[in-house]
Design a protein around this motif. Structure first.
Motif, mmCIF file in Angstrom:
data_model
loop_
_atom_site.group_PDB
_atom_site.id
_atom_site.type_symbol
_atom_site.label_atom_id
_atom_site.label_comp_id
_atom_site.label_asym_id
_atom_site.label_seq_id
_atom_site.Cartn_x
_atom_site.Cartn_y
_atom_site.Cartn_z
ATOM 1 N N ILE A 64 0.793 -1.233 0.000
ATOM 2 C CA ILE A 64 0.000 0.000 0.000
ATOM 3 C C ILE A 64 0.826 1.283 0.000
ATOM 4 C CG2 ILE A 64 -1.827 1.270 1.187
ATOM 5 C CD1 ILE A 64 -2.807 -1.306 -0.012
ATOM 6 N N PRO A 65 1.820 1.471 0.894
ATOM 7 C CA PRO A 65 2.463 2.785 1.033
ATOM 8 C C PRO A 65 3.048 3.350 -0.254
ATOM 9 C CG PRO A 65 3.059 1.369 2.869
ATOM 10 C CD PRO A 65 2.349 0.513 1.875
ATOM 11 N N GLN A 66 3.534 2.517 -1.165
ATOM 12 C CA GLN A 66 4.140 3.028 -2.393
ATOM 13 C C GLN A 66 3.124 3.703 -3.302
ATOM 14 O OE1 GLN A 66 5.434 -0.208 -5.027
ATOM 15 N NE2 GLN A 66 4.376 -1.653 -3.673
ATOM 16 N N PHE A 67 1.823 3.451 -3.085
ATOM 17 C CA PHE A 67 0.783 4.084 -3.892
ATOM 18 C C PHE A 67 -0.018 5.124 -3.103
ATOM 19 C CE2 PHE A 67 1.411 -0.154 -5.738
ATOM 20 C CZ PHE A 67 1.669 0.179 -7.062
ATOM 21 N N TYR A 68 -0.343 4.812 -1.840
ATOM 22 C CA TYR A 68 -1.237 5.677 -1.070
ATOM 23 C C TYR A 68 -0.635 6.160 0.244
ATOM 24 C CZ TYR A 68 -4.763 3.972 -4.335
ATOM 25 O OH TYR A 68 -5.476 3.670 -5.468
ATOM 26 N N GLY A 69 0.612 5.797 0.523
ATOM 27 C CA GLY A 69 1.252 6.262 1.730
ATOM 28 C C GLY A 69 0.739 5.557 2.982
ATOM 29 N N ILE A 70 1.184 6.065 4.143
ATOM 30 C CA ILE A 70 0.798 5.468 5.415
ATOM 31 C C ILE A 70 -0.697 5.653 5.682
ATOM 32 C CG2 ILE A 70 1.167 5.535 7.913
ATOM 33 C CD1 ILE A 70 3.435 4.272 6.360
ATOM 34 N N VAL A 71 -1.244 6.789 5.236
ATOM 35 C CA VAL A 71 -2.677 7.029 5.431
ATOM 36 C C VAL A 71 -3.502 5.968 4.701
ATOM 37 C CG1 VAL A 71 -4.556 8.659 5.034
ATOM 38 C CG2 VAL A 71 -2.324 9.491 5.769
ATOM 39 N N GLY A 72 -3.095 5.635 3.493
ATOM 40 C CA GLY A 72 -3.787 4.578 2.753
ATOM 41 C C GLY A 72 -3.657 3.225 3.426
ATOM 42 N N LEU A 73 -2.466 2.947 4.007
ATOM 43 C CA LEU A 73 -2.263 1.685 4.731
ATOM 44 C C LEU A 73 -3.206 1.602 5.931
ATOM 45 C CD1 LEU A 73 -0.707 -0.912 5.409
ATOM 46 C CD2 LEU A 73 0.972 0.518 6.608
ATOM 47 N N ILE A 74 -3.328 2.699 6.671
ATOM 48 C CA ILE A 74 -4.237 2.707 7.820
ATOM 49 C C ILE A 74 -5.676 2.464 7.362
ATOM 50 C CG2 ILE A 74 -5.175 4.137 9.677
ATOM 51 C CD1 ILE A 74 -2.453 5.525 9.808
ATOM 52 N N GLY A 75 -6.077 3.092 6.252
ATOM 53 C CA GLY A 75 -7.420 2.864 5.725
ATOM 54 C C GLY A 75 -7.630 1.421 5.288
ATOM 55 N N PHE A 76 -6.612 0.826 4.686
ATOM 56 C CA PHE A 76 -6.669 -0.578 4.259
ATOM 57 C C PHE A 76 -6.890 -1.500 5.457
ATOM 58 C CE2 PHE A 76 -4.199 -4.522 3.598
ATOM 59 C CZ PHE A 76 -4.865 -5.059 2.513
ATOM 60 N N LEU A 77 -6.085 -1.314 6.508
ATOM 61 C CA LEU A 77 -6.203 -2.162 7.698
ATOM 62 C C LEU A 77 -7.513 -1.904 8.437
ATOM 63 C CD1 LEU A 77 -2.542 -1.897 9.052
ATOM 64 C CD2 LEU A 77 -3.553 -3.736 7.696
ATOM 65 N N LEU A 78 -7.914 -0.629 8.524
ATOM 66 C CA LEU A 78 -9.174 -0.300 9.173
ATOM 67 C C LEU A 78 -10.353 -0.909 8.426
ATOM 68 C CD1 LEU A 78 -10.814 1.278 11.300
ATOM 69 C CD2 LEU A 78 -10.717 3.259 9.770
ATOM 70 N N GLY A 79 -10.306 -0.855 7.100
ATOM 71 C CA GLY A 79 -11.392 -1.423 6.296
ATOM 72 C C GLY A 79 -11.550 -2.915 6.515
ATOM 73 N N TRP A 80 -10.428 -3.637 6.522
ATOM 74 C CA TRP A 80 -10.524 -5.077 6.742
ATOM 75 C C TRP A 80 -10.996 -5.389 8.161
ATOM 76 C CZ3 TRP A 80 -10.973 -9.016 3.701
ATOM 77 C CH2 TRP A 80 -10.506 -8.946 2.387
ATOM 78 N N TRP A 81 -10.593 -4.602 9.142
ATOM 79 C CA TRP A 81 -11.074 -4.818 10.508
ATOM 80 C C TRP A 81 -12.582 -4.626 10.578
ATOM 81 C CZ3 TRP A 81 -12.228 -0.862 14.535
ATOM 82 C CH2 TRP A 81 -12.493 -1.447 15.771
ATOM 83 N N LEU A 82 -13.100 -3.600 9.937
ATOM 84 C CA LEU A 82 -14.551 -3.368 9.925
ATOM 85 C C LEU A 82 -15.277 -4.492 9.198
ATOM 86 C CD1 LEU A 82 -14.665 0.479 9.212
ATOM 87 C CD2 LEU A 82 -14.985 -0.684 11.407
ATOM 88 N N ILE A 83 -14.670 -5.014 8.150
ATOM 89 C CA ILE A 83 -15.289 -6.122 7.410
ATOM 90 C C ILE A 83 -15.429 -7.348 8.309
ATOM 91 C CG2 ILE A 83 -14.907 -7.783 5.546
ATOM 92 C CD1 ILE A 83 -15.992 -5.079 4.660
ATOM 93 N N PHE A 84 -14.403 -7.641 9.110
ATOM 94 C CA PHE A 84 -14.479 -8.807 9.989
ATOM 95 C C PHE A 84 -15.442 -8.574 11.153
ATOM 96 C CE2 PHE A 84 -10.269 -9.794 8.047
ATOM 97 C CZ PHE A 84 -10.674 -10.970 7.428
ATOM 98 N N ILE A 85 -15.607 -7.319 11.585
ATOM 99 C CA ILE A 85 -16.645 -7.016 12.569
ATOM 100 C C ILE A 85 -18.022 -7.297 11.976
ATOM 101 C CG2 ILE A 85 -17.779 -5.144 13.827
ATOM 102 C CD1 ILE A 85 -15.064 -3.914 14.317
ATOM 103 N N LEU A 86 -18.218 -6.845 10.747
ATOM 104 C CA LEU A 86 -19.486 -7.131 10.059
ATOM 105 C C LEU A 86 -19.703 -8.634 9.911
ATOM 106 C CD1 LEU A 86 -21.909 -5.890 8.493
ATOM 107 C CD2 LEU A 86 -20.492 -6.029 6.438
ATOM 108 N N ASN A 87 -18.626 -9.353 9.612
ATOM 109 C CA ASN A 87 -18.734 -10.802 9.463
ATOM 110 C C ASN A 87 -19.065 -11.483 10.781
ATOM 111 O OD1 ASN A 87 -18.585 -12.845 7.454
ATOM 112 N ND2 ASN A 87 -16.731 -13.615 8.404
ATOM 113 N N SER A 88 -18.622 -10.889 11.903
ATOM 114 C CA SER A 88 -18.928 -11.476 13.211
ATOM 115 C C SER A 88 -20.436 -11.416 13.490
ATOM 116 C CB SER A 88 -18.157 -10.765 14.312
ATOM 117 O OG SER A 88 -18.620 -9.442 14.504
#
Length: 502
Positions: free
Chosen positions: A138-162
């Motif tokens: 991620i960082p090479q395209f969207y930086g650290i902010v994009g990485l945080i959004g990527f990880l946050l998005g997957w965490w929310l997806i697994f909450i939804l899956n729970s």
């Protein structure tokens, strides 16, 4: 005021669950088990991290960006997560049951448990995979902010899956056939979204766009998440309200298993009767059944990945690992606690002459029959040309003739009963001897096979393992009788331990 009460209740419940494990009568043994559990978790974390790095390397020079491949395969992660939760999570209705005597509003307590389910550490389990993968992709395209959004998005997806899992798990607890509905939904999504029209994989494309919204911090991504999670939360809240009273009021009804369907075992006498008992235990008791389902799920997942993907093609050891693991895992998982289930009625067994020897023989024969399951799974890599018939046969015979005799030694030393109607992760009975021997039984055959392959090649190594295993299998009356004699020498010490741990 309600928020402060909810926060206090949240902390009190978390503290109470920690105390529950500390006040367990087997806490001294639990501490040893936790040490080995941490080692196992570290192994899984290292494996997922390595898998994340290897997948990035595999996808980085393809037609899509590496993170798009992972985001597009979201359905596979959600399916794996959905199935794993069956073995690791309880519903709020099961947890609230013991708190109903307290003067706490049911609604407040239910909201607390539902919030705890969304914020539980298990929803971060997949971070072992996504964090190293995300740092590389991620960082090479969207930086650290994009990485945080990527990880946050997957965490929310697994909450939804729970919450998605909770809805179906509550229905399945009442009507078991409803398990077919979510499985059918996943199957239809995978088929029509990925395979029906490979040129227009709408599910793949939709998952990429959805996750890019989180990476780019597009508000619509979070809006879509809220539109999905709020109705699921409300439906689960209403469903759990009904399930609580059903859980409290229900009577424990044990369905009679019709043994007349196994009349062919009658000709084997008392061994046949114990074979019936093993079959009924697998079908009816929660702990034994979950052990079988976990092992079968792991075998199916590994064989499918090995057969129909190229992930492990560049790793020669993985072929040996998967072959040995699939044939060993079911026996190691169930035989680690050999005689622990019988500890609940050990007094009845000891009043009959040589009953324990017949029971041990029945357990051995049953475990040998269960190897049909991994053998059928091994047909997938065999048909794909990634494994030979002789390799599968060598692993099978080595398991029956070497691994089983080794792990059966625990029948002499196991002296704690397991509660058959508790969840597998809540038994708290594993000792350091069980953990050590199960680790040896699982990994030593892999290194033996790896050494033989390195010395003589695949075919010769498989023949040597088959010959060694066949000798041990044919000698099973001798080593089973030796285990029986040593068990009888320790019978009073073991019986004392079985009684104190019921």
């Amino acid at each position: 005021m309600n928020l402060s009460r909810a926060y206090f209740l949240y902390k009190a419940l978390a503290h109470n669950q920690r105390l529950q494990s500390r006040r367990h009568p087997m806490f001294e043994k639990n501490r040893v088990m936790k040490l080995f559990s941490y080692v196992f978790i570290a192994f899984i974390a290292a494996y997922l991290s390595a898998l994340g790095v290897s997948l990035y390397t595999f996808f980085k020079d393809t037609s899509f960006e590496a993170f798009d491949w992972i985001d597009g395969g979201m359905i596979w992660f959600l399916l794996a997560d959905f199935l794993l939760r069956f073995f690791l999570q309880e519903t709020p209705a099961q947890n609230i049951k013991q708190y109903k005597l307290l003067n706490i509003p049911t609604g407040l307590m239910l909201h607390t448990f539902l919030c705890r389910m969304g914020l539980q550490p298990y929803n971060l389990f997949w971070a072992f995979f996504f964090v190293p993968f995300g740092f590389l992709a991620i960082p090479q395209f969207y930086g650290i902010v994009g990485l945080i959004g990527f990880l946050l998005g997957w965490w929310l997806i697994f909450i939804l899956n729970s919450y998605w899992y909770l809805f179906w798990r509550t229905l399945i607890n009442r009507y078991v056939p409803t398990i077919l509905i979510p499985l059918l939904i996943y199957a239809l999504l995978i088929y029509f979204g990925l395979f029906f029209d490979e040129k227009n994989q709408w599910l793949f494309q939709a998952a990429i766009r959805f996750m890019r919204g989180f990476i780019q911090w597009n508000p619509l991504g979070f809006v879509f998440f809220a539109l999905a999670v709020v109705p699921l939360y409300y439906v689960n809240y209403r469903l759990q309200q009904v399930a609580i009273y059903v859980e409290i009021a229900k009577a424990e009804v044990v369905k009679s298993f019709k043994t007349r369907n196994m009349v062919f075992l009658d000709k084997f006498g008392i061994i046949g009767e114990y074979l019936k008992l093993e079959i009924k235990s697998t079908m009816r008791n929660l702990v034994v059944r979950k052990q079988f389902l976990i092992a079968a799920g792991c075998m199916l997942m590994l064989c499918s990945l090995f057969s129909f993907s190229h992930i492990y093609d560049s790793l020669p050891f993985m072929r040996i690992f998967i072959c040995v693991y699939c044939f060993n895992c079911l026996g190691v998982m169930t035989l680690t606690t050999v005689m622990c289930a019988e500890g609940n009625y050990i007094d009845g067994l000891m009043v009959h002459k040589e009953t324990v020897l017949s029971l041990l023989k029945a357990k051995y024969y049953f475990q040998c029959l269960m190897l049909v399951v991994p053998f059928l799974f091994s047909l997938m890599p065999i048909m794909e040309g990634k494994m030979t018939w002789m390799t599968a046969l060598g692993c099978l015979l080595f398991t029956t003739g070497v691994v089983f005799p080794f792990i059966f030694q625990l029948a002499v030393y196991n002296d704690t009963s397991i509660h058959l109607n508790k969840k597998l992760t809540r038994t708290g009975r594993d000792t350091k001897v069980q953990m050590l021997m199960s680790g040896i039984a699982m990994f030593l055959p892999m290194f033996i096979m790896w050494s033989l392959v390195d010395l003589w090649g695949d075919q010769t190594a498989a023949i040597v393992m088959a010959a060694i295993g066949l000798l041990g299998t044919l000698a099973h009356p001798l080593w089973l009788k030796n285990i029986y004699k040593r068990f009888m020498q320790r019978r009073y010490q073991n019986m004392e331990g079985f009684r104190s741990s019921r």
